[in-house]
Design an enzyme around this catalytic site. Sequence first.
Site, PDB file in Angstrom:
ATOM      1  N   LYS A 140       0.812  -1.209   0.000  1.00  0.00           N
ATOM      2  CA  LYS A 140       0.000   0.000   0.000  1.00  0.00           C
ATOM      3  C   LYS A 140       0.845   1.258   0.000  1.00  0.00           C
ATOM      4  O   LYS A 140       0.378   2.337  -0.212  1.00  0.00           O
ATOM      5  CB  LYS A 140      -0.887   0.025   1.263  1.00  0.00           C
ATOM      6  CG  LYS A 140      -1.749  -1.177   1.447  1.00  0.00           C
ATOM      7  CD  LYS A 140      -2.380  -1.143   2.884  1.00  0.00           C
ATOM      8  CE  LYS A 140      -3.166  -2.437   3.080  1.00  0.00           C
ATOM      9  NZ  LYS A 140      -3.483  -2.653   4.490  1.00  0.00           N
ATOM     10  N   GLY A 141       2.132   1.063   0.336  1.00  0.00           N
ATOM     11  CA  GLY A 141       3.022   2.210   0.550  1.00  0.00           C
ATOM     12  C   GLY A 141       3.091   3.196  -0.600  1.00  0.00           C
ATOM     13  O   GLY A 141       3.403   4.367  -0.410  1.00  0.00           O
ATOM     14  N   GLU A 195       7.731   2.545  -7.192  1.00  0.00           N
ATOM     15  CA  GLU A 195       8.013   2.069  -5.835  1.00  0.00           C
ATOM     16  C   GLU A 195       8.089   3.230  -4.865  1.00  0.00           C
ATOM     17  O   GLU A 195       8.550   4.317  -5.219  1.00  0.00           O
ATOM     18  CB  GLU A 195       9.373   1.344  -5.813  1.00  0.00           C
ATOM     19  CG  GLU A 195       9.266  -0.144  -6.055  1.00  0.00           C
ATOM     20  CD  GLU A 195       8.816  -0.924  -4.821  1.00  0.00           C
ATOM     21  OE1 GLU A 195       8.201  -0.335  -3.908  1.00  0.00           O
ATOM     22  OE2 GLU A 195       9.075  -2.143  -4.780  1.00  0.00           O
ATOM     23  N   ASP A 196       7.656   2.991  -3.629  1.00  0.00           N
ATOM     24  CA  ASP A 196       7.821   4.005  -2.593  1.00  0.00           C
ATOM     25  C   ASP A 196       9.267   4.059  -2.122  1.00  0.00           C
ATOM     26  O   ASP A 196       9.889   5.103  -2.056  1.00  0.00           O
ATOM     27  CB  ASP A 196       6.879   3.725  -1.411  1.00  0.00           C
ATOM     28  CG  ASP A 196       6.891   2.250  -0.988  1.00  0.00           C
ATOM     29  OD1 ASP A 196       7.614   1.433  -1.618  1.00  0.00           O
ATOM     30  OD2 ASP A 196       6.179   1.909  -0.026  1.00  0.00           O
ATOM     31  N   ASP A 243      14.916  -0.671  -0.473  1.00  0.00           N
ATOM     32  CA  ASP A 243      15.776  -0.819   0.692  1.00  0.00           C
ATOM     33  C   ASP A 243      16.830  -1.882   0.357  1.00  0.00           C
ATOM     34  O   ASP A 243      17.825  -1.580  -0.283  1.00  0.00           O
ATOM     35  CB  ASP A 243      14.865  -1.228   1.863  1.00  0.00           C
ATOM     36  CG  ASP A 243      15.564  -1.297   3.192  1.00  0.00           C
ATOM     37  OD1 ASP A 243      16.649  -0.728   3.319  1.00  0.00           O
ATOM     38  OD2 ASP A 243      15.017  -1.931   4.128  1.00  0.00           O
ATOM     39  N   LYS A 294      17.282   3.789  -0.472  1.00  0.00           N
ATOM     40  CA  LYS A 294      18.160   3.591   0.693  1.00  0.00           C
ATOM     41  C   LYS A 294      19.338   2.760   0.228  1.00  0.00           C
ATOM     42  O   LYS A 294      19.448   1.584   0.548  1.00  0.00           O
ATOM     43  CB  LYS A 294      17.372   2.802   1.760  1.00  0.00           C
ATOM     44  CG  LYS A 294      17.117   3.564   3.034  1.00  0.00           C
ATOM     45  CD  LYS A 294      16.668   2.593   4.105  1.00  0.00           C
ATOM     46  CE  LYS A 294      15.336   3.010   4.693  1.00  0.00           C
ATOM     47  NZ  LYS A 294      14.854   2.054   5.716  1.00  0.00           N
ATOM     48  N   PHE A 305      14.841   4.366   9.410  1.00  0.00           N
ATOM     49  CA  PHE A 305      13.474   3.950   9.122  1.00  0.00           C
ATOM     50  C   PHE A 305      12.588   5.177   8.981  1.00  0.00           C
ATOM     51  O   PHE A 305      12.543   6.024   9.860  1.00  0.00           O
ATOM     52  CB  PHE A 305      12.927   3.033  10.213  1.00  0.00           C
ATOM     53  CG  PHE A 305      11.702   2.307   9.769  1.00  0.00           C
ATOM     54  CD1 PHE A 305      11.797   1.120   9.053  1.00  0.00           C
ATOM     55  CD2 PHE A 305      10.440   2.839  10.026  1.00  0.00           C
ATOM     56  CE1 PHE A 305      10.657   0.460   8.607  1.00  0.00           C
ATOM     57  CE2 PHE A 305       9.297   2.174   9.579  1.00  0.00           C
ATOM     58  CZ  PHE A 305       9.411   0.985   8.863  1.00  0.00           C
ATOM     59  N   VAL A 306      11.903   5.291   7.858  1.00  0.00           N
ATOM     60  CA  VAL A 306      11.094   6.489   7.612  1.00  0.00           C
ATOM     61  C   VAL A 306       9.615   6.141   7.453  1.00  0.00           C
ATOM     62  O   VAL A 306       9.272   5.037   7.034  1.00  0.00           O
ATOM     63  CB  VAL A 306      11.582   7.256   6.370  1.00  0.00           C
ATOM     64  CG1 VAL A 306      12.967   7.830   6.600  1.00  0.00           C
ATOM     65  CG2 VAL A 306      11.575   6.386   5.127  1.00  0.00           C
ATOM     66  N   ASP A 320       4.505   3.247   6.177  1.00  0.00           N
ATOM     67  CA  ASP A 320       3.920   3.005   7.506  1.00  0.00           C
ATOM     68  C   ASP A 320       4.907   2.377   8.474  1.00  0.00           C
ATOM     69  O   ASP A 320       5.966   1.888   8.088  1.00  0.00           O
ATOM     70  CB  ASP A 320       2.730   2.059   7.372  1.00  0.00           C
ATOM     71  CG  ASP A 320       3.184   0.626   7.118  1.00  0.00           C
ATOM     72  OD1 ASP A 320       4.065   0.426   6.262  1.00  0.00           O
ATOM     73  OD2 ASP A 320       2.683  -0.299   7.801  1.00  0.00           O
ATOM     74  N   ARG A 347       0.776   6.552   7.651  1.00  0.00           N
ATOM     75  CA  ARG A 347       0.723   6.677   6.191  1.00  0.00           C
ATOM     76  C   ARG A 347       0.191   8.030   5.746  1.00  0.00           C
ATOM     77  O   ARG A 347       0.505   8.511   4.671  1.00  0.00           O
ATOM     78  CB  ARG A 347      -0.182   5.597   5.595  1.00  0.00           C
ATOM     79  CG  ARG A 347       0.400   4.203   5.640  1.00  0.00           C
ATOM     80  CD  ARG A 347      -0.376   3.306   4.690  1.00  0.00           C
ATOM     81  NE  ARG A 347      -0.284   1.902   5.047  1.00  0.00           N
ATOM     82  CZ  ARG A 347       0.702   1.090   4.644  1.00  0.00           C
ATOM     83  NH1 ARG A 347       1.664   1.554   3.889  1.00  0.00           N
ATOM     84  NH2 ARG A 347       0.713  -0.170   5.008  1.00  0.00           N
TER      85      ARG A 347
END
Length: 484
Positions: free
Chosen positions: A345-346, A399-400, A403, A431, A452-453, A459, A465
Amino acid sequence: MDDSRIKYAEAFKYIAKATNSSLPLTKVLNSIAKNTTKALRAAGCAIMLLSPQKEHLNIIAAHGLSDLYLRKGIVNARKSLPDILDGKVVTIFDISQDEQTQYPEAAETEKIGSIIGAPLLQKGDIIGEVRVYGKEPKHFSKGDADFLTTVANIIAVTLERNNLYQMLTKAERPEKTSRRKKSTETPKPTPQSLRQSIFGHPSEEEFAKLLDFYRLEWLYEPRSFPLAWENGKVTEMFTPDFYLPDLDLYIELTTLKQSLVTEKNRKVRRLQELHPEINIKLLNKNDYLKLLAKYGYRAAGGAKVEGINRVLLSHTQIQRRVQALAEQISRDYAGRQLVLIGVLKGVICFMSDLMQHISLPLAIDFMAITSYGSGTESAVKITKDLDTDIANLHVLMVEDIVDTGMTLNYILGHLSSFKPATLRVCTLLDKRIRRLADVPLDYIGFEIPDEFVVGYGLDYHGEYRNLPFIGGLEPKLIEEEQLK
Ligand code: IMP
Ligand code: MG
């Protein structure tokens, strides 16, 4: 020695004396402005610092100029003498014939004919400018330019030394160090002591700190509005405390003292009669907390959004970058059948903003996945596959955040099995330091540090979110989690 060399030497004598005195920083800077004005036989001088986003200039010291001229309006560093931002000394022989000045009428009223400006550099970074205003059209000489460059160096060293002093005197109470500090994107804030002296009231400083936390650009008292005249002379002026360029909004802060509120209300009303195009709000502390909440900058009621330790990317920064990415994508995919694919959902905030700025016909589709384990051990399972057939279409995977790259690697493998004509990747956040799988990224919004963001779709256990910015999570929260 010719006459101007004597003037430069005289100025340096006083500038050196002020710089090495025990005067407060703003007094030292004002003295530098005064002696610089004299040496160049000019009308005045202003020393300005670049705002954190390096777009606007805040005046921190000046000499010889009227308040009306100093606070003539918002000085946009990219519009007004933009070459200074490239590290150059800029001279304008005749303002009335030049296009690089932002406020030619104000210069005319102030009887300013010419300008010479130089960048303030700290270790190669431009942090501000010093500008000298001539009384009439004037050719500044090479000697003048060298003189001003030296003055600019002295100012930069003075500011740096002041910062160092601040740090040393605070050393007994060291701040918690964490790897978070390493982010290259953190803007350099105005030195603390300078801040205290530019603000008229502690509440203004507090408000500025809050704006800094949310990375909202602000200018302090950038404009004075004449409210009343007599015989062509200004008899009353109003200088609102702040201007927030991102919201195009002036803000006058007020306390709960009723007599002051009434007077300020009258000024605000008068300003709105004279300039209906100006947005201004009179706010007390409760009001501004509410206002920030309205723009999503604050959980209603709370001091800061709970659990967020800093804002990495402001709403405005994100919006600008997303728009630039969309423009590039629109150019690159012109004439092709484009499909954007996102993983829920990001990605919803990014996908939604991105697609609205792409000026091509396009289709969208979503996938959903769950992942198990972590690092190289992680396995991904598709819980919702595509609805559309993407064979022979030009697919852009949105993509959000990338990582380790494991998720993306898996999804790209899956998508390529459908034989799209092309398959590329656009990610908002990268990242990079954490990368395990070597996935090609074609469009990248921002590279971020190993932190971590959350926010803007991302989320932490389903929360955060809906924040309109991207922030770092309080390390305590994550540590507690890891101990469980
Ligand atoms: P990767 O497979 O390690 O590249 O992980 C990508 C996925 O992990 C993203 O799509 C996110 O759902 C999640 N993720 C990784 N880092 C963060 C973060 O800092 N905040 C929120 N989610 C993250
Ligand atoms: Mg004020």
